[in-house]
Design a protein around this motif. Structure first.
Motif, mmCIF file in Angstrom:
data_model
loop_
_atom_site.group_PDB
_atom_site.id
_atom_site.type_symbol
_atom_site.label_atom_id
_atom_site.label_comp_id
_atom_site.label_asym_id
_atom_site.label_seq_id
_atom_site.Cartn_x
_atom_site.Cartn_y
_atom_site.Cartn_z
ATOM 1 N N THR A 220 51.715 94.991 -49.402
ATOM 2 C CA THR A 220 51.687 96.431 -49.419
ATOM 3 C C THR A 220 51.240 96.975 -50.917
ATOM 4 N N ALA A 221 50.905 98.163 -50.995
ATOM 5 C CA ALA A 221 50.460 98.464 -52.373
ATOM 6 C C ALA A 221 51.598 98.483 -53.356
ATOM 7 N N THR A 222 52.939 98.643 -52.637
ATOM 8 C CA THR A 222 54.046 98.753 -53.540
ATOM 9 C C THR A 222 55.034 97.775 -53.447
ATOM 10 N N VAL A 225 56.055 95.806 -56.640
ATOM 11 C CA VAL A 225 56.767 96.710 -57.415
ATOM 12 C C VAL A 225 58.220 97.013 -57.106
ATOM 13 N N GLU A 226 58.511 97.255 -55.649
ATOM 14 C CA GLU A 226 59.648 97.322 -55.307
ATOM 15 C C GLU A 226 60.519 95.925 -55.354
ATOM 16 N N THR A 229 61.348 95.702 -59.005
ATOM 17 C CA THR A 229 62.222 96.744 -59.645
ATOM 18 C C THR A 229 63.732 96.321 -59.131
ATOM 19 N N GLY A 251 52.362 93.739 -60.249
ATOM 20 C CA GLY A 251 53.454 94.664 -59.954
ATOM 21 C C GLY A 251 54.729 94.526 -60.577
ATOM 22 N N ASP A 254 54.530 96.593 -63.641
ATOM 23 C CA ASP A 254 54.784 98.019 -63.539
ATOM 24 C C ASP A 254 56.094 98.334 -63.230
ATOM 25 N N ALA A 255 56.900 97.275 -62.733
ATOM 26 C CA ALA A 255 58.451 97.457 -62.520
ATOM 27 C C ALA A 255 59.036 97.454 -63.863
ATOM 28 N N SER A 258 58.458 100.924 -65.595
ATOM 29 C CA SER A 258 59.198 101.844 -65.097
ATOM 30 C C SER A 258 60.686 101.655 -65.464
#
Length: 332
Positions: A220-222, A225-226, A229, A251, A254-255, A258
């Motif tokens: 998925t798009a996230t 990242v999830e 994270t 991803g 990005d994590a 953040s």
């Protein structure tokens, strides 16, 4: 059925509970057959090992149009474009025209391919079933699997990359930098290439006594990242992450951002593929280069050889991968 008797289309029709003309329609890609009947015929073809007519009355492959099919699981992203460029380059050099098909989940790509009466096909990253492969063999359509999703049968040719060696090289690099707490993020848990990359990584880590945590994500798009994270947000976070694709590595970047973590000072990252888009990541991504275009070219050349003279044993070819060290990995 006696071993001395060749399986016929009538045998297939009988096993599928249909008529010979209907079974013939399935193998020629006719659309006027129900999905249920088509599935029964394909299953019977696979179970009985029917291979189509090869003697008098059969249509030789060389009499078919000078067309071959490239079947892709999707056309989005650089992987598909690179595979296409390699396949097209080899086809053009041989004077063969190329047809592009996208394999959606409904299996309709197989019917379209059979209906075109092509001379052969390269199936790239397509999760092809045993029944579908048996149907192609029965229709006398030679195929080569490019980067197969599952372990190919011994009768099916394939071209892939040295995924196990690439995963091991990633682990050896990180361990050599002093990392002992490692994590792997992968997708497509059952895919052959994912398993090979993780197995190669684990083998080097086990030899060095390093800890490895493996996490799988949904595409998925996230998803990446999830997962990253959650990994990097823990007090006992890994000091290095091996992402089984460059897209997953993005991803992880990005994590890390953040969470206020620096790459590579706080966490090192290694990807896999070496796609052009990773040049936009900062710092530049250390990754395992996969020769995707060369794999496409090799798959088409292999198909052309099979079309010209079917070998007694299905060929296999594995192209080398190479670790490309950039700025996303550093010592502990």
């Amino acid at each position: 059925m006696p071993e001395s008797r060749r399986t016929t289309l009538a045998d297939v029709a009988g096993a599928a509970g249909t008529t010979v003309p209907t079974a013939s329609k399935v193998l020629s890609g006719r659309s006027d057959v129900s999905a249920e009947t088509r599935a029964r015929v394909m299953r019977a073809v696979a179970e009985l090992g029917y291979r189509g007519r090869s003697g008098r009355g059969a249509v030789p492959r060389t009499d078919r149009p000078s067309l071959v099919d490239l079947v892709l699981s999707g056309v989005e992203g650089t992987w598909a474009n690179r595979a296409l460029s390699g396949v097209e380059r080899a086809a053009t050099a041989a004077g063969v025209d190329l047809v592009l098909t996208v394999a959606h989940g409904d299996g309709a790509w197989l019917t379209r391919l059979l209906e075109r009466n092509l001379r052969g096909a390269v199936l790239a990253l397509v999760d092809v079933s045993a029944d579908q492969l048996a149907t192609l063999a029965a229709a006398r359509v030679p195929v080569v699997l490019l980067d197969p999703v599952a372990q190919p049968p011994s009768t099916v040719a394939s071209v892939g990359a040295a995924n196990w060696a690439g995963g091991r090289a990633a682990a050896e690099h990180l361990i050599g930098l002093g990392h002992g707490r490692l994590a792997v993020i992968g997708a497509d848990r059952v895919a052959l290439y994912t398993q090979a990359r993780i197995d190669g990584f684990r083998s080097a880590a086990a030899q060095a006594g390093a800890e490895v945590e493996v996490v799988f994500i949904e595409w998925t798009a996230t998803g990446a990242v999830e997962a990253a994270t959650a990994l990097l947000g823990r007090p006992d976070r890994p000091t290095a992450v091996f992402a089984c694709t460059d897209n997953i590595a993005a991803g992880v970047y990005d994590a890390a951002e953040s969470l206020g973590l620096r790459i590579p000072e706080d966490v090192s990252v290694v990807g896999f593929d070496d796609l052009p888009e990773v040049q936009w990541l900062r710092p530049a991504l250390t990754t395992v280069h996969q020769p995707i275009s060369e794999m496409g070219e090799a798959a088409m050349r292999m198909l052309l050889r099979i079309m010209a003279a079917p070998p007694p044993v299905a060929p296999r070819e594995e192209l080398a991968t190479q670790l490309v060290v950039r700025g996303s990995t550093g010592g502990r």
